[in-house]
Motif scaffolding. Structure first.
Motif, PDB file in Angstrom:
ATOM      1  N   SER A   1     -10.800 -17.185  -3.742  1.00 27.88           N
ATOM      2  CA  SER A   1     -10.678 -17.349  -2.289  1.00 27.88           C
ATOM      3  C   SER A   1     -10.096 -18.707  -1.933  1.00 27.88           C
TER       4      SER A   1
ATOM      5  N   ASP B   1      -8.244 -10.773   0.601  1.00 31.56           N
ATOM      6  CA  ASP B   1      -9.358 -11.317  -0.174  1.00 31.56           C
ATOM      7  C   ASP B   1     -10.499 -10.310  -0.235  1.00 31.56           C
ATOM      8  N   GLU B   2     -10.598  -9.618  -1.325  1.00 26.81           N
ATOM      9  CA  GLU B   2     -11.597  -8.575  -1.525  1.00 26.81           C
ATOM     10  C   GLU B   2     -11.691  -7.631  -0.321  1.00 26.81           C
TER      11      GLU B   2
HETATM   12 MG   LIG Z   1     -14.216 -15.108  -2.769  1.00 26.36          MG
END
Ligand SMILES: [Mg+2]
Ligand SMILES: Nc1ncnc2c1ncn2[C@@H]1O[C@H](COP(=O)(O)OP(=O)(O)O)[C@@H](O)[C@H]1O
Lengths: 321, 328
Positions: B51, B182-183
């Motif tokens: 991240s 991000d995910e």
């Molecule tokens: Mg992360």
């Protein structure tokens, strides 16, 4: 919506009945009203007659029922002290208090929100610390001290503003307003400021911490990631989320302000309900005291209902069930 | 590397957090390229710095984080040292992002319409009604039925999967060149994860958008990515085509990760699970950061930090020169 209002009305009636009961109990146990109403050398028979005519010899339940029934018809009894109808006494004083509280709320909203937003976004450390310290003072300074300080500075030293009274007022039927004349506006300024100090600091600190918390929210990060302008993020995306808790506090505090007005009105000799109440306490004028309590309770409930309604309008997440 | 054009490259990026007890080196010498139109997967345990790398590219780092070395180059121009205003002009329009939790990514007190049209109008010279039209079309594209009515609603009136579709619409609404996802499906129900992922893949392939897909799910990588970067404790330890990474992983850590993908009908000799856990940034070992957990460690692993070296398949940061497959 209708169900919500109905529920609220039921709650309100419950609360008012409880307050009415408390003030009724006061009637029973605080002093003997006969003593205050009758000359000291009256005979026992005269006293008994008065007692009978006031209904003080009936059973407790009968008296409470009568008390509530009378109240519901707007009959709060006769003031022991100045022998006139309590309701009209209070209604006469009501506009002064409501105007004072109204001005105080407007001042606290404007100043509190501006200061809150400013101190959340400002990068000027020194100014921020100063405001922070002042706000601590604002929260902890007792209302009467602040009031007296204001009088000393603005009335005694600078002679800008009057220290007591309402100034010139304009009458409209039941309502009398001091907000339409210059002297009235000048007169309301000091008491309103003194009354609003606490709420200004409350709003400011709450709004500041809400803003700082919202700034860290995921949706703010996502808004930044989409390139939304900093201005829109600060004043639309963040503020709209941060203002909601402030609405609640303001609502709860307006009721508190009406109660606090007792102190302010005493210091500034503001001819409102609070001053009437303090005088009534001095003379153990129980009909006035109890009517004041019941009416303030009713105002509390009405205001809180309004706040809930505003909340409903502002926050889309709350569904009326 | 492919003959495709490089659109963004991260070169030797180092990132530190200032901390009471000194600096924490959260990213060390991160380098990778993103090619036009590809989906680059970034995998690694949580805390590996995935991240952070994304935030650094977006220019959305916390105040406590500072880039201490390296650069980020977007279309030939260095962007990591741009001022706030130029950075903001890139965000959304050129480089956009999708975050993990759809439940918290949308502003709860603004309608979908307000959020979409504001984003569109920030970047495109359209009228209010044109923006609304575009917004509705976008919602339809991401699979929201009755978009014209539902656009008036607030986020809480949508399910998690629907909200992530809206988030995708928001991130892609002005056709950015790069999306950092991000995910994007981690917080979703398993049943909708794949749908949302396929939607993202389809849209990006259609529009030629380059994607950096952060995940810790190797299954997701195998399903949608073109290339993969594997991160461990703030470093890239292996990077290469998805086929090579999945079939012929070189780095012992990647080997362990691949082994965690459940595969139906494939029998293979199982390596033991990676034991232990990733070290904290404050207590990183010397040399290769993975060596305390590595079952192939050899002389020198605890003193020399390996750099990424291109092999015939992937680029890998490991001192060993024999491939692991020969070991097994
Ligand atoms: Mg992360
Ligand atoms: N504000 C911060 N201060 C100190 N350390 C941080 C901060 N934010 C992230 N980190 C550290 O940076 C490392 C990488 O975090 P992150 O990029 O979020 O990992 P992930 O790969 O799970 O996305 C973690 O070890 C985390 O502890």
């Amino acid at each position: 919506m209708f169900v919500f209002l109905l529920k609220r009305a039921a709650q309100a009636i419950g609360i008012v009945l409880v307050v009415a009961f408390l003030s009724f109990v006061m009637f029973q146990f605080v002093g003997d009203p006969i003593e205050g109403m009758i000359s000291e050398n009256a005979t026992q028979q005269e006293r008994d007659e008065l007692r009978e005519s006031l209904g003080l010899n009936d059973g407790v339940i009968v008296q409470y029922t009568r008390f509530v029934k009378n109240m519901a018809q707007g009959n709060f009894g006769i003031s022991y002290y100045n022998k006139s109808d309590v309701l009209s006494l209070i209604i006469e004083r009501l506009p002064a208090t409501l105007e004072l509280v109204f001005v105080a709320v407007v001042i606290s909203l404007v100043v509190g929100i501006l200061l809150g937003v400013w101190s959340a976004y400002s990068r000027n450390g020194l100014m921020k610390n100063t405001v922070q310290i002042l706000s601590l003072v604002g929260v902890s300074l007792p209302s009467f001290v602040a009031g007296i300080l204001l009088i000393v500075v603005f009335s005694v030293w600078l002679k800008w503003l009057p220290s007591h009274g309402r100034g010139e007022i304009v009458e409209f039927g039941y309502w009398s307003s001091g907000l339409l004349t210059l002297s009235g506006l000048k007169a309301v300024l000091l008491p309103a400021i003194s009354l609003s100090l606490f709420m200004i600091t409350m709003i400011m600190r709450l709004l500041k911490s809400e803003i700082q918390e919202t700034m860290r929210a995921d949706y703010i990060r996502f808004a930044k990631a989409r390139g939304i302008s900093e201005r829109s993020i600060k004043y639309k995306h963040v503020l709209k989320n941060s203002i909601l808790p402030v609405v609640t506090i303001i609502g709860l505090q307006v009721g508190g302000l009406i109660a606090f007005a007792v102190v302010t009105e005493t210091i500034f000799q503001w001819p409102g309900m609070g001053l009437l109440f303090i005088q009534a306490v001095n003379y153990v004028d129980i009909p006035v005291i109890s009517a004041y309590l019941v009416i303030v309770a009713i105002m509390f409930v009405v205001i809180n209902t309004f706040v809930d309604l505003i909340y409903l309008l502002v926050d889309p997440r709350i569904k009326v069930s | 590397m492919d003959d495709k054009q490089v659109i963004l490259s991260v070169k030797g990026l180092c990132l530190e957090f200032s901390h009471r007890k000194g600096a924490i080196k959260a990213l060390r010498d991160i380098s990778f390229d993103m090619c036009q139109g590809e989906i680059l997967g970034v995998v690694g345990e949580s805390g590996a710095g995935k991240s952070l790398t994304g935030s650094a590219i977006m220019g959305l780092l916390d105040d406590s984080a500072a880039i201490t070395a390296g650069e980020i180059v977007y279309q030939g121009q260095r962007i990591d040292n741009l001022d706030d205003a130029s950075r903001q002009a890139l965000r959304g329009k050129e480089i956009s992002a999708i975050f993990q939790d759809p439940l918290t990514s949308l502003n709860p007190v603004l309608t979908i319409e307000e959020q979409l049209t504001e984003t569109i109008l920030t970047h495109l010279p359209l009228s209010q009604s044109e923006a609304l039209e575009k917004a509705i079309a976008l919602l339809e594209e991401v699979g929201i039925a009755q978009a014209a009515e539902r656009i008036k609603q607030y986020p809480h009136q949508f399910s998690g999967g629907m909200r992530q579709r809206i988030v995708i619409a928001l991130a892609l609404c002005v056709d950015p060149f790069i999306v950092i996802a991000d995910e994007p499906t981690t917080a979703l129900d398993v049943s909708v994860q794949s749908q949302v992922l396929q939607l993202l893949k389809r849209l990006c392939k259609q529009h030629g958008t380059t994607v950096m897909l952060v995940t810790h799910d190797m299954g997701v990588i195998a399903e949608v990515c073109d290339r993969v970067a594997v991160m461990y404790a703030g470093e890239v330890v292996e990077i290469g085509k998805v086929h090579d990474i999945v079939k012929h992983p070189q780095h012992p850590y990647t080997v362990g990760l691949m082994d965690s993908i459940p595969r139906i009908g494939v029998r293979k000799k199982r390596l033991s699970q990676i034991s232990g856990s990733m070290p904290r940034l404050t207590e990183l070992p010397c040399g290769c950061k993975f060596h305390p957990r590595c079952q192939f460690k050899q002389f020198g692993c605890d003193t020399t930090t390996p750099c990424l070296k291109q092999t015939t398949t992937t680029a890998v940061a490991c001192l060993r020169d024999i491939s692991i497959e020969e070991h097994i």
